[in-house]
Scaffold this motif. Structure first.
Motif, PDB file in Angstrom:
ATOM      1  N   THR A 118      -0.833   2.000   4.993  1.00 22.41           N
ATOM      2  CA  THR A 118      -2.098   2.713   5.191  1.00 22.41           C
ATOM      3  C   THR A 118      -3.229   1.995   4.470  1.00 22.41           C
ATOM      4  O   THR A 118      -4.305   1.784   5.031  1.00 22.41           O
ATOM      5  CB  THR A 118      -1.982   4.164   4.685  1.00 22.41           C
ATOM      6  OG1 THR A 118      -0.931   4.814   5.395  1.00 22.41           O
ATOM      7  CG2 THR A 118      -3.267   4.924   4.895  1.00 22.41           C
ATOM      8  N   SER A 119      -2.991   1.567   3.249  1.00 24.07           N
ATOM      9  CA  SER A 119      -4.012   0.836   2.487  1.00 24.07           C
ATOM     10  C   SER A 119      -4.343  -0.487   3.150  1.00 24.07           C
ATOM     11  O   SER A 119      -5.507  -0.884   3.226  1.00 24.07           O
ATOM     12  CB  SER A 119      -3.534   0.586   1.063  1.00 24.07           C
ATOM     13  OG  SER A 119      -3.426   1.790   0.373  1.00 24.07           O
TER      14      SER A 119
ATOM     15  N   LYS B 291      -6.491   0.136   6.214  1.00 23.01           N
ATOM     16  CA  LYS B 291      -7.858   0.491   5.813  1.00 23.01           C
ATOM     17  C   LYS B 291      -8.630  -0.744   5.371  1.00 23.01           C
ATOM     18  O   LYS B 291      -9.784  -0.939   5.760  1.00 23.01           O
ATOM     19  CB  LYS B 291      -7.845   1.522   4.689  1.00 23.01           C
ATOM     20  CG  LYS B 291      -7.481   2.915   5.127  1.00 23.01           C
ATOM     21  CD  LYS B 291      -7.484   3.858   3.944  1.00 23.01           C
ATOM     22  CE  LYS B 291      -7.033   5.252   4.338  1.00 23.01           C
ATOM     23  NZ  LYS B 291      -6.981   6.153   3.176  1.00 23.01           N
TER      24      LYS B 291
END
Length: 54
Positions: free
Chosen positions: A40-41, A44
């Motif tokens: 997820t990081s 992003k």
């Protein structure tokens, strides 16, 4: 197993102590959750970098 002859720095010791406190307090993630957070990081960051470049 790797071995390092250099002594640990104060910063490294503080980081280890902080990590141990997190473990004792139950602030841990399962491998599955850690991978999910990592992906997820990464997604992003990729999206933000792409938008910033344009």
């Amino acid at each position: 197993m790797a071995y390092d002859n250099d002594p640990l720095t104060d910063e490294e010791i503080a980081g280890i102590e902080e990590s141990l406190e997190d473990i004792k307090a139950g602030r841990v993630y399962s491998e599955k959750e850690a991978k999910k957070r990592c992906w997820t990081s990464m997604i992003k960051c990729t999206l933000l970098n792409t938008l910033h470049v344009q």
